[in-house]
Design an enzyme around this catalytic site. Sequence first.
Site, PDB file in Angstrom:
ATOM      1  N   TYR A   1      16.303   4.891 -11.216  1.00 54.68           N
ATOM      2  CA  TYR A   1      16.998   3.692 -11.686  1.00 54.68           C
ATOM      3  C   TYR A   1      16.030   2.507 -11.691  1.00 54.68           C
ATOM      4  CZ  TYR A   1      20.567   0.089 -12.215  1.00 54.68           C
ATOM      5  OH  TYR A   1      21.309  -0.971 -12.672  1.00 54.68           O
TER       6      TYR A   1
ATOM      7  N   HIS B   1      14.398   0.386 -15.029  1.00 50.52           N
ATOM      8  CA  HIS B   1      14.528  -1.065 -15.174  1.00 50.52           C
ATOM      9  C   HIS B   1      13.170  -1.761 -15.127  1.00 50.52           C
ATOM     10  CE1 HIS B   1      18.797  -0.316 -14.837  1.00 50.52           C
ATOM     11  NE2 HIS B   1      18.970  -1.541 -15.298  1.00 50.52           N
TER      12      HIS B   1
ATOM     13  N   TYR C   1      19.262 -12.543 -14.395  1.00 48.95           N
ATOM     14  CA  TYR C   1      19.993 -11.282 -14.220  1.00 48.95           C
ATOM     15  C   TYR C   1      19.337 -10.545 -13.066  1.00 48.95           C
ATOM     16  CZ  TYR C   1      22.513  -7.080 -15.974  1.00 48.95           C
ATOM     17  OH  TYR C   1      23.340  -5.996 -16.140  1.00 48.95           O
TER      18      TYR C   1
ATOM     19  N   TRP D   1      20.735   1.972 -24.737  1.00 52.15           N
ATOM     20  CA  TRP D   1      20.417   1.804 -23.312  1.00 52.15           C
ATOM     21  C   TRP D   1      21.444   2.521 -22.447  1.00 52.15           C
ATOM     22  CZ3 TRP D   1      16.438   0.641 -20.391  1.00 52.15           C
ATOM     23  CH2 TRP D   1      16.644   0.343 -19.043  1.00 52.15           C
ATOM     24  N   TRP D   2      22.726   2.369 -22.789  1.00 55.01           N
ATOM     25  CA  TRP D   2      23.770   3.044 -22.024  1.00 55.01           C
ATOM     26  C   TRP D   2      23.559   4.555 -22.045  1.00 55.01           C
ATOM     27  CZ3 TRP D   2      28.542   0.215 -24.479  1.00 55.01           C
ATOM     28  CH2 TRP D   2      28.607  -1.086 -23.977  1.00 55.01           C
TER      29      TRP D   2
END
Length: 106
Positions: free
Chosen positions: A21, A25, A44, A79-80
Amino acid sequence: MEQETVKAFRMQLKPGFEAEYKKRHDEIWPELSQLLKEAGITEYYIFLDEATLALFAFQKVGSDDTTASLPALPIMKKWWNHMADIMEVNSDNSPVAIPCPEVFRL
């Protein structure tokens, strides 16, 4: 001074994917990063609770907030799909994102 709002939500990482993860990112696609900025996101952050694998996201969004339009955009869907194997997701592969209401501010 531009008015910013704060959005916070919780997501869930699948066990064993903590490093993956973070890696994904760290390598966020430049076009996605640009899109998020253009949608009005000025800051963010995503934090990981290592004990529960809960992901806590915090966004500052400017008055030019168009984040509601993001789910319809192809790069967001891509992206999802890229992240769907390591997170809890909805039927459209969007992350299950549970809003976290603000209860305190200093």
